[in-house]
Design an enzyme around this catalytic site. Structure first.
Site, PDB file in Angstrom:
ATOM      1  N   LYS A 161       0.828  -1.127   0.107  1.00 27.29           N
ATOM      2  CA  LYS A 161       0.026  -0.183   0.085  1.00 27.29           C
ATOM      3  C   LYS A 161       0.901   1.363   0.092  1.00 27.29           C
ATOM      4  O   LYS A 161       0.621   2.187  -0.680  1.00 27.29           O
ATOM      5  CB  LYS A 161      -0.877   0.103   1.372  1.00 27.29           C
ATOM      6  N   GLN A 219      -5.248  -2.057   9.348  1.00 31.10           N
ATOM      7  CA  GLN A 219      -4.995  -3.250   8.593  1.00 31.10           C
ATOM      8  C   GLN A 219      -5.248  -4.596   9.340  1.00 31.10           C
ATOM      9  O   GLN A 219      -4.887  -4.652  10.325  1.00 31.10           O
ATOM     10  CB  GLN A 219      -3.434  -3.202   8.646  1.00 31.10           C
ATOM     11  N   ASP A 260     -11.510   2.004   3.778  1.00 31.50           N
ATOM     12  CA  ASP A 260     -11.646   0.857   3.514  1.00 31.50           C
ATOM     13  C   ASP A 260     -13.370   0.504   3.354  1.00 31.50           C
ATOM     14  O   ASP A 260     -13.737  -0.396   3.217  1.00 31.50           O
ATOM     15  CB  ASP A 260     -11.268  -0.143   4.628  1.00 31.50           C
TER      16      ASP A 260
END
Ligand code: NAP
Length: 298
Positions: free
Chosen positions: A53, A97, A120
């Site tokens: 990322k 994460q 997200d």
């Protein structure tokens, strides 16, 4: 011959556009888009995903802020960090994460994330808007899959679509996005009876079960489109080699289908690209710029 839905190629094309969209506005915004990534503990796969990322951000000009916390931190310390980032004017997007160690209340942490920065798309406000088919931050893997289908003009409306898996991360949001786009969607899971028969009716079959090579050609209708979300690293019996595979036994399935996603190079790269899209979308909103990425947000 079957069509390969090349996620790697599409993600590079989208990244080119993202880079230009950032460059075109830097004079007025005076700062690039900012993405904060919170990692807790030492899960090695998470380490690789966070690095990917970070690299993707730097390719297009997003500034990334990595917060790697020890698993000895307390829930309230992570909540405080999220609250701080929620009001940090250099940060447009934030993600936790996953997976995180079990002692943390994952859903509670996600619910602390400012929905406007929830790149997200997992905060309940964004999931609620998805249910209502209202614009909002969309979760990355499902949105990436929709873009892969659209890139090859594969129609969703009116198609019989079977999704294997009902997780909050993939199966549920994906099914809702497909439903919002007028697909006729069947959601299946580990308790589904006659999975094989249900899958065989699908025009588009999407495997997100997290089970290596679960789906062989006996599950697939002739001429269907197959999307493989699964990603697994298998080790050879003598432990000398590792190989990536998905939920689909691709070599068996490819001759039968109209189109398929490879593993690696299918859904995976699109997931990362959608994270960039969401971050830049949030930045554009923050600075009241024209919203150039609407087409990529299902
Ligand atoms: P998950 O949370 O473990 O959910 C798996 C889902 O599949 C569950 O709903 C489960 O049913 C269902 N399932 C399990 N075994 C099944 C079976 N034999 N038949 C039918 N359904 C079955 O996993 P996830 O987070 O959704 O991820 C799924 C896979 O996608 C994993 O391999 C993951 O690594 C991969 N993934 C890839 C990307 C990417 O970017 N490529 C992104 C995210 C995830 P129950 O609900 O009944 O337990």
């Amino acid at each position: 011959m079957s069509l390969k839905l090349d996620g790697k190629k599409l993600s590079l094309e989208i990244e080119e556009k993202l880079k230009k969209d950032i460059e075109a506005n830097l004079n007025s915004t005076k700062r690039p888009p900012g993405l904060a990534v919170i990692r807790i503990g030492e899960d090695p796969a998470s380490g690789v995903y966070v690095k990917n990322k970070e690299r993707a951000c730097s390719r297009v000009g997003i500034k990334s802020f990595i917060f790697h916390l020890k698993d000895t931190v307390e829930q309230n310390e992570v909540e405080q960090l999220i609250n701080k980032l929620n009001v940090d004017s250099d940060i447009d997007g934030m993600l936790l994460q996953l997976p995180i160690p079990e002692k943390f209340d994952e859903q509670k942490l996600i619910s602390f994330i400012n929905p406007e920065k929830d790149v997200d798309g997992l905060n309940e406000q964004n999931i609620g808007k998805l249910v209502k088919n209202e614009p909002a931050m969309r979760s990355c893997t499902p949105a990436g899959i929709i873009n892969l289908l659209r890139s090859q003009n594969i129609t969703i409306e009116g198609k019989k679509i079977v999704v294997i898996g009902r997780s909050l991360l993939v199966g549920k949001p994906l099914s809702l996005m497909l439903l919002n786009l007028n697909g006729t969607v069947t959601i299946t899971h580990s308790k589904t009876i006659n999975l094989n028969k249900i899958c065989k009716e699908a025009d588009i079959l999407i495997a997100a079960a997290g089970k290596p090579n679960l789906i062989d050609s006996s599950f697939v209708k002739e001429g269907a489109v197959i999307i493989d979300v699964g990603i697994h690293r298998l080790t050879s019996s003598d432990m000398s080699k590792t190989k990536l595979c998905g939920d689909v036994l691709l070599e068996d399935v490819i001759p039968k289908v109209f189109a398929y996603t490879p593993v690696p190079g299918g859904v995976g790269p699109m997931t990362v690209t959608m994270l960039l899209v969401n971050t830049i979308f949030s930045w554009q909103k923050q600075f009241v710029l024209s919203l150039t990425l609407n087409d990529l947000l299902p």
